[in-house]
Design a protein around this motif. Structure first.
Motif, mmCIF file in Angstrom:
data_model
loop_
_atom_site.group_PDB
_atom_site.id
_atom_site.type_symbol
_atom_site.label_atom_id
_atom_site.label_comp_id
_atom_site.label_asym_id
_atom_site.label_seq_id
_atom_site.Cartn_x
_atom_site.Cartn_y
_atom_site.Cartn_z
ATOM 1 N N SER A 65 -7.825 -32.485 -18.822
ATOM 2 C CA SER A 65 -7.190 -31.843 -20.225
ATOM 3 C C SER A 65 -7.124 -32.992 -21.256
ATOM 4 N N THR A 126 -8.556 -23.767 -18.331
ATOM 5 C CA THR A 126 -7.574 -24.218 -18.968
ATOM 6 C C THR A 126 -7.538 -25.754 -19.576
ATOM 7 N N ASP A 129 -7.083 -27.331 -24.411
ATOM 8 C CA ASP A 129 -5.257 -27.091 -24.680
ATOM 9 C C ASP A 129 -5.311 -27.402 -26.022
ATOM 10 N N GLY A 181 1.106 -31.327 -19.959
ATOM 11 C CA GLY A 181 0.043 -30.471 -19.269
ATOM 12 C C GLY A 181 0.464 -30.522 -17.845
#
Length: 256
Positions: A65, A126, A129, A181
């Motif tokens: 991410s 996910t 972000d 995160g």
């Protein structure tokens, strides 16, 4: 003190047989502290599997991410292309959409991909972000354009400019993205609850909810507090490692 006391009380409950639920008297330190709660829950439940699942999901998910956020933030800050403003506005709009709205379609996509009850079912949805991309873009706006132009004049390509010139200036930004995160993925409950099914495949937050109704414990709160105390340690370690970068990053992204 108001922030620290619940953590302290959790540790005290973990050292008390049955937690503090079996006593009507409230105390700040048990008269006979013991590790029995830790021994019982680790001996009867796959706690190490839960911790390993959470660590893998949080570490791999955060690393991927952060890469996505850095690349997207750089593109939105330093590249001029048609529709950039509309695209960025669309990114920000998704922040206002609660996860409950997208829960069913997201689960159907994961199920059709054959990823249910797999760590990748938690990681892949996910990776995007929006908050991370927003923070990265705000930080990248502060990188001088002249620095990028000088690198390009010297013959550096776009990828080399990003890796060798831009990223070395992003230490505080990376610290912010890693802490936020990792914390979000480590504490996430709803999405792992939906896509993870086997007991040994659960993450720690989901597994904690199963201990409260577990018939193996006469009083489950001692076991819950023991596992919860252990799960706080990785978050503290990550924060201590990236503490300086976190403070610098928050100050330099305009979020004060």
């Amino acid at each position: 003190m108001l922030m620290i006391f619940p953590v302290y009380w959790m540790a005290v409950s973990a050292l008390t047989p049955g937690g503090q639920s079996q006593s009507s008297e409230f105390y700040l330190w048990p008269s006979d502290p013991t590790l029995a709660n830790f021994d019982e829950v680790f001996a009867t439940q796959p706690v190490w599997h839960w911790l390993g699942n959470s660590m893998f999901i949080a570490t791999v998910g955060t690393a991927l991410s952060v890469c996505v956020s850095l690349g997207a933030g750089y593109a939105l800050a330093k590249y001029s292309f048609r529709g950039r403003g509309v695209l960025y506005a669309a990114f920000l709009v998704t922040i206002m959409i609660p996860i409950q709205v997208t829960l069913v379609p997201a689960f159907l996509m994961v199920a059709r991909a054959g990823l249910v009850d797999s760590p990748w079912a938690v990681i892949l949805p996910t990776l995007f972000d929006v908050v991370g991309i927003f923070i990265a873009r705000q930080f990248m706006l502060g990188v001088p354009d002249a620095l990028l132009e000088a690198a390009r004049i010297d013959g550096a390509g776009e990828l080399r400019t990003f890796v060798r010139v831009v990223l070395p200036t992003c230490g505080p930004l990376v610290g912010v993205l890693v802490i936020l995160g990792f914390m979000n993925r480590w504490n996430d409950f709803l999405w792992p609850l939906v896509v993870l099914q086997g007991n040994e495949n659960l993450t720690v937050p989901v597994a904690l909810s199963t201990l409260t109704n577990n018939p193996a414990f006469s009083s489950p709160w001692g076991a819950v507090m023991a596992v919860a105390t252990v799960t706080v340690l990785p978050l503290l370690l990550v924060f201590l490692v990236f503490q300086r970068q976190f403070v610098q990053g928050i100050a330099s992204t305009g979020i004060k």
